[in-house]
Design a protein around this motif. Structure first.
Motif, short mmCIF file in Angstrom:
data_model
loop_
_atom_site.label_atom_id
_atom_site.label_comp_id
_atom_site.label_asym_id
_atom_site.label_seq_id
_atom_site.Cartn_x
_atom_site.Cartn_y
_atom_site.Cartn_z
N THR A 170 2.55 -0.63 4.88
CA THR A 170 2.01 0.72 4.71
C THR A 170 3.13 1.71 4.41
O THR A 170 4.31 1.40 4.53
CB THR A 170 1.25 1.17 5.97
OG1 THR A 170 2.17 1.20 7.08
CG2 THR A 170 0.11 0.22 6.28
N THR A 189 0.82 -1.22 0.00
CA THR A 189 0.00 0.00 0.00
C THR A 189 0.85 1.27 0.00
O THR A 189 0.30 2.37 0.08
CB THR A 189 -0.94 0.04 1.22
OG1 THR A 189 -0.17 0.25 2.40
CG2 THR A 189 -1.75 -1.24 1.35
N ILE A 226 -6.59 -0.45 -1.48
CA ILE A 226 -5.65 -1.55 -1.75
C ILE A 226 -5.65 -2.52 -0.57
O ILE A 226 -5.70 -3.74 -0.76
CB ILE A 226 -4.21 -1.00 -1.98
CG1 ILE A 226 -4.15 -0.10 -3.19
CG2 ILE A 226 -3.23 -2.17 -2.15
CD1 ILE A 226 -2.81 0.63 -3.35
N ALA A 227 -5.62 -1.98 0.62
CA ALA A 227 -5.61 -2.82 1.82
C ALA A 227 -6.90 -3.64 1.92
O ALA A 227 -6.86 -4.85 2.20
CB ALA A 227 -5.44 -1.95 3.06
N PRO A 278 -4.50 3.83 -1.01
CA PRO A 278 -3.94 2.82 -0.11
C PRO A 278 -4.98 2.09 0.74
O PRO A 278 -4.84 0.89 0.99
CB PRO A 278 -2.98 3.64 0.77
CG PRO A 278 -2.60 4.80 -0.08
CD PRO A 278 -3.82 5.13 -0.87
#
Length: 488
Positions: A190, A136, A170-171, A167
């Motif tokens: 991260t 991410t 994406i997670a 992000p």
């Protein structure tokens, strides 16, 4: 690591030499040395004050143990307090009741967070857990590519959506993908920043709220000393973390981070990074770290390193060869390569009680001797490696090996003489003497030792009794938790 701290603490023990008991008067100088040692190691000042106060309280209230001098008793008290300050026991990773377990990795840029993500994935893979890494970090150039490369290296898949995606999304989709693939652990890498800022914390909080991780691990650089503990405290206050991974513990660190993180932040250190290789990640055991700090070695970690590299069938064959004095140069070469896979020689020796005080020059000489030995063995024929006795009776063969390896004939003769002596010693140990460690015959027989490593002599380290028995890649045996305190 911790070399300077260990040396300064030794000055504290010296203050109690020749004393028949611990008293209010004779302990003050020792406590001053302990205080200086901890401050020099960059331990948080409040931790230092609390540590010294507890040591003094316990030392003055300690009953005299028969046969134990005040210096030894004081070391025992300091050891116990070190263990307490660092957390007393290992805190394992969380495991969700319903897969997948989600682990969120956080930290500043430059702490080794992405590498730590891959190291953790490999560690879990060795524990027979399946993993998916999620990339991410869309801000740092090549962060995604780095994770993909590491994933290919350790054979763990990576979920990524490029640098244009959100992000948080994406997670979320990474966790969904893990459910689809049926993997049991998701590790989310991260983004980091050069310093803490609100954008970073806000994004991290949103990711955490979305994926609801079972573990939130902060990756901190051990070389930042007590600042690592302050950073852990800040992240815990703003985000809520469940533990820390301390990286670069093999570097020129003074130890302050390891001794401060738990006390300052209230959160445990769960893993430590001890090298650049992807395999260089170890669970954090406070009692083992305390032993290393006090130059008492860490035999359990040494055994675990050996277990990862050993194969049960190889161990059984090796034990049979040792008992029958059939150990040959092929076996010797295999042991040398096993050592290389386990890590640097200097790092391994620090795990052996009594070997932590070896100088850098002694270790360098030992590593040079290992290379010389390997080059001479590589210059032997298959027949000579399998039957070392051929070399003892043939000057011509020794001469040829010397020319082929670039060493003198006397070097080759010394190798053969030391090898023959080591083989005889191994046979004696196998027949009822000190048990030999499978894959590392005793410690007197470790390549480069037993007279082959300058300045180290041929005897096993005091207190070390090898490891006889199972433990292999496919048949691991659990090690018992170490009790007591060395040989005191």
């Amino acid at each position: 690591m911790f070399d300077a701290l260990a040396e300064r603490l030794e000055d504290a023990w010296k203050k109690l030499r020749g004393q028949d008991k611990i008293s209010q008067s004779n302990i003050q100088e020792a406590l001053k040395e302990v205080r200086r040692a901890l401050i020099s190691a960059d331990v948080n000042l409040q931790v230092v004050k609390g540590f010294v106060a507890e040591v003094e309280k316990k030392a003055l209230g300690a009953e005299v143990i028969s046969g134990v001098n005040p210096g030894q008793q004081f070391i025992k008290i300091v050891y116990d307090e070190l263990v307490k300050v660092m957390g007393e026991s290992n805190i394992p990773l969380a495991k969700a009741s319903t897969p997948p377990t989600v682990i969120l990795m956080a930290g500043l840029q430059g702490t080794g967070k992405t590498t730590a993500t891959a190291k953790l994935a490999l560690f879990l893979r060795k524990e027979k857990r399946t993993c998916l890494m999620v990339a991410t970090d869309v801000y740092r150039p090549a962060a995604i590519d780095q994770l993909i490369t590491l994933g290919q290296q350790i054979e763990v898949p990576v979920f990524e959506m490029g640098t244009d995606a959100d992000p948080v999304e994406i997670a979320r989709l990474g966790v969904e993908k893990a459910k689809e693939l049926g993997v049991d652990t998701v590790i989310i890498d991260t983004a980091g920043r050069l310093q803490i800022d609100q954008d970073m914390m806000g994004e991290l909080a949103r990711i955490k709220a979305t994926v609801k991780p079972d573990d939130t691990l902060l990756v901190v650089d051990a070389m930042t000393g007590q600042e690592a503990a302050t950073l852990t405290h800040t992240f815990h206050e703003q985000i809520g973390i469940t533990g820390a991974i301390l990286t670069k513990l093999d570097g020129d660190t003074r130890g302050g981070a390891a001794l401060s993180v738990r006390q300052v932040s209230g959160q445990p250190i769960k893993f430590v990074g001890v090298g650049e290789k992807v395999e260089a990640l170890q669970p954090f055991y406070p009692e083992r770290m305390a032993s290393r700090i006090l130059n008492m070695g860490d035999v359990l970690t040494l055994v675990e390193k050996a277990q990862e590299e050993l194969d049960l069938s190889d161990v059984e064959k090796m034990q049979s060869k040792i008992l029958q004095a059939q150990f040959d140069f092929n076996d010797f070469l295999k042991q040398m390569r096993l050592l290389k896979n386990m890590g640097s020689l200097g790092g391994l020796l620090k795990l052996i009680p009594g070997m932590g005080k070896l100088s850098g020059s002694d270790i360098a000489k030992g590593e040079t001797e290992l290379k010389r030995t390997e080059s001479m063995i590589n210059s032997m024929t298959k027949e000579e490696r399998a039957n070392p006795d051929l070399l003892a009776s043939s000057p011509g063969r020794r001469r040829r090996i010397a020319k082929g390896s670039g060493h003198s004939e006397s070097d080759v003769s010394n190798l053969i003489k030391n090898f023959t002596r080591m083989r005889a010693m191994m046979k004696q140990m196998g027949q009822g003497g000190m048990p030999a460690m499978p894959g590392m015959p005793g410690m007197g027989g470790m390549p480069g030792m037993g007279g082959m490593m300058p300045g180290m002599g041929g005897n096993a380290a005091p207190g070390f009794r090898g490891y006889s028995g199972g433990g292999a890649k496919k048949a691991k045996k659990k090690t018992k938790k170490k009790k007591g305190f060395g040989d005191l």
